[in-house]
Design an enzyme around this catalytic site. Structure first.
Site, PDB file in Angstrom:
ATOM      1  CG  HIS A 199     -36.935 -74.630  -4.258  1.00 45.54           C
ATOM      2  ND1 HIS A 199     -37.226 -73.291  -4.411  1.00 45.54           N
ATOM      3  CD2 HIS A 199     -35.769 -74.821  -4.919  1.00 45.54           C
ATOM      4  CE1 HIS A 199     -36.283 -72.714  -5.144  1.00 45.54           C
ATOM      5  NE2 HIS A 199     -35.375 -73.621  -5.465  1.00 45.54           N
ATOM      6  CD  GLU A 200     -33.310 -77.965  -4.928  1.00 43.53           C
ATOM      7  OE1 GLU A 200     -33.059 -78.190  -6.129  1.00 43.53           O
ATOM      8  OE2 GLU A 200     -32.975 -76.919  -4.359  1.00 43.53           O
ATOM      9  CG  HIS A 203     -35.290 -76.391  -9.665  1.00 49.97           C
ATOM     10  ND1 HIS A 203     -35.579 -75.214 -10.326  1.00 49.97           N
ATOM     11  CD2 HIS A 203     -34.752 -76.023  -8.464  1.00 49.97           C
ATOM     12  CE1 HIS A 203     -35.224 -74.184  -9.558  1.00 49.97           C
ATOM     13  NE2 HIS A 203     -34.730 -74.658  -8.418  1.00 49.97           N
TER      14      HIS A 203
END
Ligand SMILES: *[C@@H]1O[C@H](CO)[C@@H](O)[C@H](O)[C@H]1NC(C)=O
Ligand SMILES: [Zn+2]
Length: 287
Positions: A199-200, A203
């Site tokens: 998920h990170e 980004h």
């Protein structure tokens, strides 16, 4: 003595179970939102032309990866993870990004015992000192710091930025921070399959949350349905944006939602296109 015990218990509880995903990337910079809107328009234009069949597999991209474990002391409850844990996290990243054509190449692993750095908050002087010391590679190389964080966050990451000069503070700060206990087999149930890193890193590639801006806002990716709120757990059929203008149910299985790790299984084709658009704009090697 009693006080110390109570404190130790509180700290343990703080890392051992989280009721919902917590990520530090809820407010993308305005410039990046504007860029995402431009990219969305470009994708729509291309959809009607023969350029639409951009062969993503042919674009397979190797991204050098540096993993740093920064811990308080060399035990599992003080932020330390084993080399096997590092390998397991690395494998999860590659498995999760396989559909995008991104392949991570683990080129370095570092271990640092430093309580101040292990617990350093986002934006702190200690965080900058740590990253000035540990960061490796250019702006096209991914650095992940696996550490206790002590902020209640599962992770946070820098979005891509324009004009990041080599060896500037912005350059050193570029990368992702991930809670040590979120690695595969870690103690932060139900966020312990290593998908916080996925998920990170989404980004870091320039992806927003699928629930960014609610029903009327969006992540400016065409094929992620509108979503009014972040997801907790894995509620099948959750549909927060109703009506003809909002087709589809919430993308609860998307890596860029807040669902539990076992629930997260996909990036969409549109997100994959966005990753490459952002890459070419911001991270393609320039030096
Ligand atoms: C640990 O962090 C502190 C605070 O930034 C720094 O002054 C010190 O040099 C670090 N120690 C090591 C061994 O890296
Ligand atoms: Zn996030």
């Amino acid at each position: 003595m009693k006080f110390q015990l109570a404190l130790a218990t509180t700290l343990l509880l703080a890392t051992e179970g989280l009721s919902r995903r917590t990520c530090g990337n809820n407010n993308p910079p305005v410039e990046l939102i504007e860029q995402a809107i431009l990219f969305e328009g470009m994708t729509k234009l291309k959809a009607g032309s023969d350029q639409a069949d951009d062969d993503l597999a042919a674009r397979a991209k190797y991204v050098p990866l540096h993993i740093h474990n920064v811990y308080v002391s060399q035990t599992r409850d003080q932020g330390y993870i084993t080399e096997q844990d590092v390998q397991n996290q690395f494998k999860v990243l590659n498995d999760n990004f396989a559909s995008t054509g991104i392949v991570f190449d683990l080129v370095s692993v570092s271990y640092t015992e430093n309580k101040t750095w292990a617990n350093a908050g986002s934006g702190s002087a200690a965080e900058l000192a740590m990253k000035k010391s540990l960061r490796r590679g250019g702006y096209d190389e991914l650095n992940i710091y696996i550490r206790p964080l002590r902020s209640g966050l599962l992770g946070y990451c820098t979005f891509p930025q324009a004009n990041v000069a080599p060896n500037s503070d912005k350059f050193f700060l570029d990368g992702c921070d991930v809670l040590f206990s979120s690695v595969p087999g870690g103690s932060t149930v139900p966020f312990n399959e290593g998908k916080t890193a996925t998920h990170e890193v989404g980004h870091w590639f320039g992806l927003f949350h699928t629930f960014q801006g609610g029903c009327t806002g969006g992540d400016f990716v065409d094929d992620t349905p509108a979503q009014g709120s972040a997801t907790s757990g894995c509620p099948a059929g959750k549909d927060t944006c109703r009506g003809d203008q909002y087709p589809g149910v919430d993308p609860i299985h998307n890596y860029m939602d807040y669902s539990d790790d076992p629930c997260m299984t996909e990036f969409t084709t549109g997100q994959t296109t966005r990753i490459y658009q952002m890459w070419d704009q911001y991270r393609a090697p320039k030096w």
